[in-house]
Design a protein around this motif. Structure first.
Motif, PDB file in Angstrom:
ATOM      1  N   SER A 110       5.265  61.085   2.010  1.00 26.54           N
ATOM      2  CA  SER A 110       5.651  61.263   3.414  1.00 26.54           C
ATOM      3  C   SER A 110       4.795  60.415   4.344  1.00 26.54           C
ATOM      4  O   SER A 110       5.259  59.998   5.410  1.00 26.54           O
TER       5      SER A 110
ATOM      6  N   THR B 149       7.745  67.686   3.226  1.00 25.45           N
ATOM      7  CA  THR B 149       8.906  68.227   2.517  1.00 25.45           C
ATOM      8  C   THR B 149       8.880  69.753   2.500  1.00 25.45           C
ATOM      9  O   THR B 149       9.919  70.394   2.587  1.00 25.45           O
ATOM     10  N   SER B 150       7.702  70.348   2.424  1.00 24.38           N
ATOM     11  CA  SER B 150       7.591  71.812   2.430  1.00 24.38           C
ATOM     12  C   SER B 150       7.575  72.376   3.848  1.00 24.38           C
ATOM     13  O   SER B 150       7.961  73.520   4.073  1.00 24.38           O
TER      14      SER B 150
ATOM     15  N   THR C   8      11.471  68.136   7.538  1.00 22.64           N
ATOM     16  CA  THR C   8      11.058  69.019   6.455  1.00 22.64           C
ATOM     17  C   THR C   8      12.194  69.195   5.457  1.00 22.64           C
ATOM     18  O   THR C   8      13.240  68.564   5.570  1.00 22.64           O
ATOM     19  N   GLY C   9      11.978  70.122   4.523  1.00 23.04           N
ATOM     20  CA  GLY C   9      13.028  70.565   3.624  1.00 23.04           C
ATOM     21  C   GLY C   9      13.744  71.774   4.210  1.00 23.04           C
ATOM     22  O   GLY C   9      13.605  72.081   5.401  1.00 23.04           O
TER      23      GLY C   9
ATOM     24  N   THR D 115      11.752  67.607  -3.697  1.00 18.27           N
ATOM     25  CA  THR D 115      10.912  66.684  -2.926  1.00 18.27           C
ATOM     26  C   THR D 115      11.446  65.250  -2.857  1.00 18.27           C
ATOM     27  O   THR D 115      11.580  64.709  -1.751  1.00 18.27           O
TER      28      THR D 115
ATOM     29  N   ILE E 167      14.539  65.130  -0.650  1.00 16.67           N
ATOM     30  CA  ILE E 167      14.193  65.340   0.762  1.00 16.67           C
ATOM     31  C   ILE E 167      13.632  64.053   1.354  1.00 16.67           C
ATOM     32  O   ILE E 167      14.022  63.634   2.451  1.00 16.67           O
ATOM     33  N   GLN E 168      12.724  63.398   0.626  1.00 14.18           N
ATOM     34  CA  GLN E 168      12.126  62.165   1.131  1.00 14.18           C
ATOM     35  C   GLN E 168      13.170  61.067   1.312  1.00 14.18           C
ATOM     36  O   GLN E 168      13.113  60.320   2.294  1.00 14.18           O
TER      37      GLN E 168
ATOM     38  N   HIS F 186      14.854  61.908   4.461  1.00 16.96           N
ATOM     39  CA  HIS F 186      14.001  61.631   5.629  1.00 16.96           C
ATOM     40  C   HIS F 186      14.095  60.166   6.028  1.00 16.96           C
ATOM     41  O   HIS F 186      14.180  59.843   7.220  1.00 16.96           O
TER      42      HIS F 186
END
Length: 191
Positions: A54, A120-121, A145-146, A167, A170-171, A174
């Motif tokens: 991130s 992500t969390s 975030t997630g 993760t 999610i990235q 993003h």
């Protein structure tokens, strides 16, 4: 191995389809584009923070604004807060890794500036503390975030919570959302 590759690509596509099907998330992205456009048009800056992958994404997106995206235009004031390794290692050593971002936000953030945190969390303590500091300084906070938003949800003026708990997926989302924001902000400021 081909099946595994196909599965990973399908998972990535499924997350993006879920984003596409979520009108609230699309509306929030649109609102973020408006506030970032307004801030940069008013001489404010955009600061980014994240950890690990991130952090790399934060640096990537800051460079899209300060360098260029599609257009040859003036640089926009954007910075990833982890790029000064002397600062980062000194503060982590002398104080705590949890305050690496809040201290620099305290030092260079101003009211009306934007702080974008990628986690992500949504539970990264150093980003949560930075968002707390940004709020005290009347900055605008945007969390990427997630699914749940984690602790950052409570400190985000705008929450872009990707509908996934995976993760890497999610990235990937993003970066897609960040590229959407960079592209449309650039088009808004430099028509």
């Amino acid at each position: 191995m081909t099946n595994q590759i196909t599965t990973i690509i399908e998972e990535s596509i499924a997350v993006k389809q879920a984003i596409l099907a979520d009108p609230l998330l699309s509306h929030t992205i649109s609102e973020v584009i408006k506030v970032v456009t307004q801030a940069l048009s008013s001489g404010k800056k955009v600061l980014f923070c994240g950890n690990g992958g991130s952090a790399a994404d934060a640096q990537h997106l800051a460079a899209e604004f300060s360098g260029r995206f599609y257009k040859d235009r003036r640089a926009l004031p954007a910075e990833a807060l982890h790029c000064n390794t002397s600062y980062l290692t000194a503060v982590a050593n002398d104080y705590s890794f949890d305050v690496i971002y809040s201290r620099i936000v305290e030092g260079i953030g101003n009211g009306g500036d934007i702080l974008i945190g990628l986690s992500t969390s949504g539970n990264s303590a150093n980003i949560v503390k930075a968002f707390e500091t940004a709020r005290k300084k009347e900055m605008i906070t945007i969390g990427l975030t997630g699914t749940t938003g984690g602790v950052m949800k409570a400190y985000s003026d705008y929450l872009l919570n990707v509908p996934s708990t995976n993760t890497p997926r999610i990235q990937e989302a993003h970066i897609m959302i960040g590229h959407i924001i960079c592209q449309v902000v650039e088009e808004n400021i430099f028509p």
